[in-house]
Design a protein around this motif. Structure first.
Motif, PDB file in Angstrom:
ATOM      1  N   UNK A 129       1.611  11.819 -10.261  1.00  0.00           N
ATOM      2  CA  UNK A 129       0.622  12.636 -10.082  1.00  0.00           C
ATOM      3  C   UNK A 129       1.693  13.927 -10.126  1.00  0.00           C
ATOM      4  N   UNK A 130       3.049  13.962  -9.906  1.00  0.00           N
ATOM      5  CA  UNK A 130       4.250  15.104  -9.946  1.00  0.00           C
ATOM      6  C   UNK A 130       4.819  14.508 -11.326  1.00  0.00           C
ATOM      7  N   UNK A 157       0.954  -1.027   0.239  1.00  0.00           N
ATOM      8  CA  UNK A 157      -0.416   0.037   0.282  1.00  0.00           C
ATOM      9  C   UNK A 157       1.031   1.793  -0.404  1.00  0.00           C
ATOM     10  N   UNK A 158       1.658   1.529   0.615  1.00  0.00           N
ATOM     11  CA  UNK A 158       2.705   2.694   1.218  1.00  0.00           C
ATOM     12  C   UNK A 158       3.374   2.976  -0.581  1.00  0.00           C
ATOM     13  N   UNK A 159       4.211   1.261  -1.493  1.00  0.00           N
ATOM     14  CA  UNK A 159       4.875   1.715  -2.758  1.00  0.00           C
ATOM     15  C   UNK A 159       3.437   2.360  -4.124  1.00  0.00           C
ATOM     16  N   UNK A 160       2.464   1.814  -3.430  1.00  0.00           N
ATOM     17  CA  UNK A 160       1.289   2.480  -4.240  1.00  0.00           C
ATOM     18  C   UNK A 160       0.733   3.919  -3.968  1.00  0.00           C
ATOM     19  N   UNK A 161       1.237   4.160  -3.029  1.00  0.00           N
ATOM     20  CA  UNK A 161       0.794   5.578  -2.620  1.00  0.00           C
ATOM     21  C   UNK A 161       2.338   6.255  -3.318  1.00  0.00           C
ATOM     22  N   UNK A 162       3.167   6.294  -2.905  1.00  0.00           N
ATOM     23  CA  UNK A 162       4.166   6.801  -3.380  1.00  0.00           C
ATOM     24  C   UNK A 162       4.656   6.866  -4.908  1.00  0.00           C
ATOM     25  N   UNK A 163       3.875   4.837  -5.479  1.00  0.00           N
ATOM     26  CA  UNK A 163       4.545   4.972  -7.143  1.00  0.00           C
ATOM     27  C   UNK A 163       2.785   6.340  -7.301  1.00  0.00           C
ATOM     28  N   UNK A 164       1.409   6.275  -7.314  1.00  0.00           N
ATOM     29  CA  UNK A 164       0.693   7.337  -7.448  1.00  0.00           C
ATOM     30  C   UNK A 164       1.128   8.492  -7.003  1.00  0.00           C
ATOM     31  N   UNK A 165       1.872   9.033  -6.363  1.00  0.00           N
ATOM     32  CA  UNK A 165       2.525  10.776  -5.665  1.00  0.00           C
ATOM     33  C   UNK A 165       3.045  11.208  -6.880  1.00  0.00           C
ATOM     34  N   UNK A 166       4.174  10.155  -7.286  1.00  0.00           N
ATOM     35  CA  UNK A 166       5.769  10.723  -8.610  1.00  0.00           C
ATOM     36  C   UNK A 166       4.320  10.489  -9.721  1.00  0.00           C
ATOM     37  N   UNK A 188       2.862  13.786 -14.024  1.00  0.00           N
ATOM     38  CA  UNK A 188       1.641  14.148 -15.316  1.00  0.00           C
ATOM     39  C   UNK A 188       1.708  15.872 -14.748  1.00  0.00           C
ATOM     40  N   UNK A 189       1.768  16.387 -13.666  1.00  0.00           N
ATOM     41  CA  UNK A 189       1.848  17.864 -13.445  1.00  0.00           C
ATOM     42  C   UNK A 189       2.609  19.276 -13.615  1.00  0.00           C
ATOM     43  N   UNK A 190       3.812  17.968 -13.994  1.00  0.00           N
ATOM     44  CA  UNK A 190       4.780  18.892 -14.091  1.00  0.00           C
ATOM     45  C   UNK A 190       5.153  18.541 -16.259  1.00  0.00           C
ATOM     46  N   UNK A 191       4.477  17.355 -16.829  1.00  0.00           N
ATOM     47  CA  UNK A 191       4.300  17.324 -18.295  1.00  0.00           C
ATOM     48  C   UNK A 191       3.360  18.560 -19.019  1.00  0.00           C
ATOM     49  N   UNK A 192       2.330  18.914 -17.342  1.00  0.00           N
ATOM     50  CA  UNK A 192       0.683  19.359 -17.897  1.00  0.00           C
ATOM     51  C   UNK A 192       2.003  21.469 -18.662  1.00  0.00           C
ATOM     52  N   UNK A 193       2.901  21.380 -17.823  1.00  0.00           N
ATOM     53  CA  UNK A 193       3.429  22.907 -17.047  1.00  0.00           C
ATOM     54  C   UNK A 193       4.118  23.580 -18.778  1.00  0.00           C
ATOM     55  N   UNK A 194       5.015  21.973 -18.858  1.00  0.00           N
ATOM     56  CA  UNK A 194       5.450  22.481 -20.299  1.00  0.00           C
ATOM     57  C   UNK A 194       4.815  22.709 -21.409  1.00  0.00           C
TER      58      UNK A 194
END
Lengths: 286, 134
Positions: A277-278, A266-275, A280-286
């Motif tokens: 999201x980050x 569960x912890x690994x899944x949470x970390x993966x999801x966070x990454x 995806x967010x960075x890509x959106x800014x480019x």
């Protein structure tokens, strides 16, 4: 996701605490078992000696007779059942009680024909709930009982045979085979039938007479048999509880292992999801 | 002096074991003395003291009934309870004596009365043995 992580963490913690308790109970039972075995050992010389003397006196000459040695028509049967006071001992109590219950159903039609003598609270409650008559009972025996603790009930039990309340008496208890094996045993207590001893019989002088000696000897012998069964049952109880607690500890460990695994996932899944999201967010800014 | 092996055994374990010159006890038929070489015999005992003579010393063991078995080479006393004089808890015996006396004064049915009487005799016996009153 965070909430479920916390849930899993909490479950791991409670399971850990439970396993600490069961582990402690296992070790307590192990030391009690040790002492119970020691008690049983110190009882052996007495039992062997009294058996030898009883055999010599009762079989030595054939004209000696005593009501306790004679079979009589059975109108009422007594069952002495030894259980523990407390639970958490695996199948220790249920094994004995099931056997007694089945035996009674097979042998008797009405409650007039038998009565129970209950040693231990679990047994007492079991029979009371089922409206099975309990003639005598004793609860709250210590873990390492001395003869004085059960003298009274043993004495009353033997007297109930002597005064004709019962025409035969059986004992049901867990016989201690080893720390991991205890067998439910049925033993006929009275009338005393198999007195044969493999030791050589001694011819005695009797002072004052053989009958009077049997009068003292046989009740004392029957009471010792009850005490012997109790010591045996107590050793079994501690062994059963030890095994039960060991299983509980092992199960808790297994549970902790699987819970830790899912916690990490569960912890690994949470970390993966966070990454993700980050990124995806960075890509959106480019 | 010839000796004979004596053991006093109870359900809670052996209480006494030694070689002695003479054993005397109170049997139901009267006082009984056993010397080495006695013929095999069995006798029920009263609540009382067993005296074990060894040299100049005599040791006392309080027994609550039971019986005495004699064989050529050894004497065994089997009792449901037995204590050596030095192991007796005097305070407890006194308490038991008072309890039994109180119970005897209260009116009760025969069985309880008899039981209280026996308890009283056992307590008095213990006190006597502890004080070497024999």
């Amino acid at each position: 996701m965070g909430a479920s992580l916390r849930d899993i963490k909490a479950r791991i913690n409670t399971t850990k605490k439970t396993s600490q308790i069961t582990k402690a109970m296992e070790m307590v039972s192990a030391s009690k078992l040790n002492r119970a075995e020691h008690n049983a050992r110190s009882f052996t010389p007495y039992m062997e000696k009294i058996q030898e003397v009883v055999a010599s006196v009762a079989l030595g000459s054939n004209d000696a007779s005593h009501p306790m040695l004679v079979k009589r028509p059975v109108k009422k049967t007594g069952y002495l059942v030894i259980t523990s006071d407390r639970g958490l001992a695996g199948a220790y109590n249920s094994n004995v009680l099931r056997t007694v219950f089945q035996t009674i159903q097979e042998r008797h039609r009405s409650t007039e024909e038998y009565a129970i003598i209950a040693i231990g609270r679990v047994g007492l409650n079991f029979f009371k709930r089922r409206n099975i008559p309990v003639a005598l009972h004793i609860t709250g025996l210590p873990d390492q009982p001395t003869f004085a603790d059960i003298k009274e009930i043993a004495n009353k039990t033997v007297n109930m045979f002597a005064d004709g309340t019962f025409d035969e008496l059986y004992m049901f208890y867990n016989h201690f085979v080893s720390a991991i094996q205890q067998d439910v045993t049925e033993k006929k207590l009275l009338p005393l039938t198999d007195l044969a001893s493999d030791k050589k019989l001694t011819a005695y002088e009797f002072e004052p007479s053989q009958e009077e000696i049997l009068e003292v000897l046989l009740p004392q012998y029957a009471e010792s048999l009850i005490y012997g069964a109790l010591l045996d049952a107590k050793a079994s109880e501690h062994a059963a509880r030890m095994t039960a607690m060991k299983n509980a500890t092992d199960n808790a460990k297994e549970l902790i292992r699987t819970l830790t695994l899912s916690y990490n996932r569960a912890r690994q899944a949470a970390i993966t999801q966070e990454i993700t999201e980050i990124v995806a967010g960075a890509n959106a800014l480019q | 002096m010839k000796t004979i092996k004596v053991s006093v055994v109870t359900p809670d374990g052996p209480v006494y074991e030694a070689d002695v010159e003479m054993v005397s006890a109170k049997a139901q038929s009267g006082e009984l003395g056993v010397l080495p070489g006695h013929i095999p015999m069995v006798a029920p005992l009263e609540i009382g003291a067993v005296r074990l003579k060894k040299g100049n010393a005599t040791e006392l063991v309080a027994v609550s009934g039971g019986f005495l078995e004699v064989r050529p080479d050894r004497v065994t006393i089997l009792a449901q309870a037995a204590e050596r004089a030095e192991d007796i808890d005097v305070a407890r015996a006194k308490a038991a004596k008072e309890r039994a006396e109180r119970r005897l004064q209260a009116k009760q049915d025969d069985i309880d009365h008899k039981r209280a009487e026996l308890a009283l005799r056992r307590a008095i016996n213990r006190l006597n043995v502890a004080n070497r009153n024999f």
